[in-house]
Design an enzyme around this catalytic site. Structure first.
Site, PDB file in Angstrom:
ATOM      1  N   ASN A   1      -2.882 -10.776 -11.741  1.00  0.00           N
ATOM      2  CA  ASN A   1      -2.753  -9.510 -12.224  1.00  0.00           C
ATOM      3  C   ASN A   1      -1.469  -9.300 -13.199  1.00  0.00           C
ATOM      4  O   ASN A   1      -0.274  -9.602 -12.205  1.00  0.00           O
ATOM      5  CB  ASN A   1      -2.788  -8.404 -11.476  1.00  0.00           C
ATOM      6  CG  ASN A   1      -2.982  -6.979 -11.969  1.00  0.00           C
ATOM      7  OD1 ASN A   1      -2.075  -6.701 -13.237  1.00  0.00           O
ATOM      8  ND2 ASN A   1      -3.190  -5.605 -11.433  1.00  0.00           N
TER       9      ASN A   1
ATOM     10  N   LYS B   1       0.651  -7.700 -15.138  1.00  0.00           N
ATOM     11  CA  LYS B   1       0.371  -6.272 -15.006  1.00  0.00           C
ATOM     12  C   LYS B   1       1.819  -6.305 -17.332  1.00  0.00           C
ATOM     13  O   LYS B   1       0.945  -7.139 -17.741  1.00  0.00           O
ATOM     14  CB  LYS B   1       1.397  -5.674 -14.005  1.00  0.00           C
ATOM     15  CG  LYS B   1       1.070  -6.353 -12.551  1.00  0.00           C
ATOM     16  CD  LYS B   1       1.823  -5.397 -11.379  1.00  0.00           C
ATOM     17  CE  LYS B   1       1.283  -5.703 -10.346  1.00  0.00           C
ATOM     18  NZ  LYS B   1       1.311  -5.122  -9.272  1.00  0.00           N
TER      19      LYS B   1
ATOM     20  N   HIS C   1      -6.416   0.264 -10.259  1.00  0.00           N
ATOM     21  CA  HIS C   1      -5.216  -0.673  -9.843  1.00  0.00           C
ATOM     22  C   HIS C   1      -4.343   1.344  -9.333  1.00  0.00           C
ATOM     23  O   HIS C   1      -4.860   1.968  -9.920  1.00  0.00           O
ATOM     24  CB  HIS C   1      -4.924  -1.523 -10.575  1.00  0.00           C
ATOM     25  CG  HIS C   1      -3.904  -1.621  -9.538  1.00  0.00           C
ATOM     26  ND1 HIS C   1      -2.172  -1.682  -9.598  1.00  0.00           N
ATOM     27  CD2 HIS C   1      -3.652  -3.483  -9.326  1.00  0.00           C
ATOM     28  CE1 HIS C   1      -1.645  -2.226  -9.456  1.00  0.00           C
ATOM     29  NE2 HIS C   1      -1.687  -3.427  -9.079  1.00  0.00           N
TER      30      HIS C   1
ATOM     31  N   GLU D   1      -1.660   1.185  -9.513  1.00  0.00           N
ATOM     32  CA  GLU D   1      -0.798   1.963 -10.118  1.00  0.00           C
ATOM     33  C   GLU D   1      -1.479   2.127 -11.567  1.00  0.00           C
ATOM     34  O   GLU D   1      -0.980   3.934 -12.090  1.00  0.00           O
ATOM     35  CB  GLU D   1      -0.408   0.460 -11.014  1.00  0.00           C
ATOM     36  CG  GLU D   1       0.879  -0.338 -10.355  1.00  0.00           C
ATOM     37  CD  GLU D   1       1.313  -1.510 -10.404  1.00  0.00           C
ATOM     38  OE1 GLU D   1       1.350  -2.309 -11.285  1.00  0.00           O
ATOM     39  OE2 GLU D   1       1.714  -2.149  -9.120  1.00  0.00           O
TER      40      GLU D   1
ATOM     41  N   GLU E   1      -5.592  -3.320  -1.817  1.00  0.00           N
ATOM     42  CA  GLU E   1      -3.715  -4.032  -2.025  1.00  0.00           C
ATOM     43  C   GLU E   1      -4.051  -2.298  -0.954  1.00  0.00           C
ATOM     44  O   GLU E   1      -3.962  -1.161  -1.673  1.00  0.00           O
ATOM     45  CB  GLU E   1      -4.514  -3.109  -3.800  1.00  0.00           C
ATOM     46  CG  GLU E   1      -4.847  -4.494  -4.044  1.00  0.00           C
ATOM     47  CD  GLU E   1      -4.017  -4.977  -4.754  1.00  0.00           C
ATOM     48  OE1 GLU E   1      -3.697  -5.987  -6.077  1.00  0.00           O
ATOM     49  OE2 GLU E   1      -4.072  -3.945  -6.140  1.00  0.00           O
TER      50      GLU E   1
ATOM     51  N   GLY F   1       3.541  -5.261  -4.585  1.00  0.00           N
ATOM     52  CA  GLY F   1       5.173  -5.695  -5.246  1.00  0.00           C
ATOM     53  C   GLY F   1       6.411  -5.247  -4.279  1.00  0.00           C
ATOM     54  O   GLY F   1       7.870  -5.176  -4.923  1.00  0.00           O
TER      55      GLY F   1
HETATM   56  P1  PGA Z   1       1.958  -7.999  -6.159  1.00  0.00           P
HETATM   57  O1  PGA Z   1       0.896  -6.816  -6.559  1.00  0.00           O
HETATM   58  O2  PGA Z   1       1.729  -9.481  -5.557  1.00  0.00           O
HETATM   59  O3  PGA Z   1       3.281  -8.570  -6.962  1.00  0.00           O
HETATM   60  O4  PGA Z   1       2.531  -7.633  -4.921  1.00  0.00           O
HETATM   61  C1  PGA Z   1      -0.205  -7.172  -6.574  1.00  0.00           C
HETATM   62  C2  PGA Z   1      -1.250  -5.895  -6.864  1.00  0.00           C
HETATM   63  O5  PGA Z   1      -0.709  -5.116  -8.129  1.00  0.00           O
HETATM   64  O6  PGA Z   1      -2.598  -6.603  -7.915  1.00  0.00           O
END
Ligand code: PGA
Length: 267
Positions: A30, A32, A116, A118, A185, A191
């Site tokens: 991903n 983003k 997701h 976010e 997740e 992150g």
């Molecule tokens: P990350 O993100 O691997 O940077 O923690 C995972 C995601 O948001 O899918």
């Protein structure tokens, strides 16, 4: 966290003990809101490496919308597929700035991430909305990757399974199994470099598997359940060999071909 997390119910366990994970793993990246034209070199590197040594996993990269058709042209004929990061519930209409699942499919995408955290946090997406997006994706021939996961506050309050399983139930309501992928997740792991313990990941994935089977017996066994949240080259192998972990959704570590390839090789 282990102390607070209830173990999977008896009903689910009886199913789980009889099953083996024979599913081919899916490693999904991903990107983003990262990536300009130059970033496509990372995809070119992956394609070249996979040509030399094929992977034991299915591979998906979800770049920003602006790169989808260029990325798709690069991976055509390779083991990599391209996906989107979100779609609208409608196929077309007056929704300035939105992208429909049909548009993603038309650009060459084969899958799309929906729900997701976010998107849930920044755009107020409810699980009912996520279910609508998953259905729109399915109708357009895309594989929806439905994300679920608890926040740190929910975890500290001891509500992990309650939150995860209610998001699951409401988000999968409109698409028949096994036509979707689940990505567990934990929001606090995204992150941050933090991850749940391996035991916690195994327990939650087992609970998700149990709920999928309770919902739709046989097809529920075939749904892939990915773990996401700070998956890195150095923790991928340990996470990916857990029962009911059928792959990973990778954010930061998917941006560089060298890191992403190490995760692919760990699968
Ligand atoms: P990350 O993100 O691997 O940077 O923690 C995972 C995601 O948001 O899918």
């Amino acid at each position: 966290m282990s102390a607070r997390l209830p173990h999977v119910g008896q009903l689910a366990i009886s199913h789980i003990l009889n099953m083996r994970d024979t599913m081919r793993p899916l490693i999904a990246g991903n990107w983003k809101m990262n990536g300009l034209g130059d970033s496509l070199h990372e995809i070119e590197r992956l394609v070249a490496e996979l040509l030399e040594q094929p992977a034991a996993a299915d591979i998906l990269i979800c770049p920003p919308f602006t790169l989808i058709d260029r990325a798709e042209a690069l991976v055509r004929g390779s083991a990599i597929q391209i996906g989107g990061q979100d779609c609208h519930v409608d196929a077309s209409g007056a929704h300035t700035g939105d992208i429909s699942a049909a548009m993603l499919a038309d650009s060459g995408a084969k899958a799309v991430i929906v729900g997701h955290s976010e998107r849930r946090a920044n755009h107020g997406e409810t699980s009912a909305r996520v279910a609508g997006k998953a259905k729109a994706a399915h109708v357009s021939g895309l594989m929806p990757i439905i994300c679920i996961g608890e926040t740190e506050a929910e975890r500290n309050a001891g509500h992990v399974l309650e939150i995860v399983l209610s998001q699951l139930r409401d988000s999968i309501a409109l698409v028949p199994a096994p036509n979707y992928v689940i990505a567990y997740e934990p929001v606090w792991a995204i992150g941050t470099g933090k991850t749940p313990t391996l035991q916690d990941i195994a327990d939650i994935h087992s609970a998700i598997r149990g709920a999928l089977i309770d919902h739709e017996a046989e097809p529920g066994k075939q749904v892939r359940i990915l773990y996401g949240g700070s998956v890195k080259p150095d923790n991928a192998a340990a996470i990916l060999c857990l029962p009911h972990v059928n792959g990973a959704l990778v954010g930061g570590a998917s941006l560089k071909a060298t890191d992403f390839m190490k995760i692919i090789r760990a699968a």
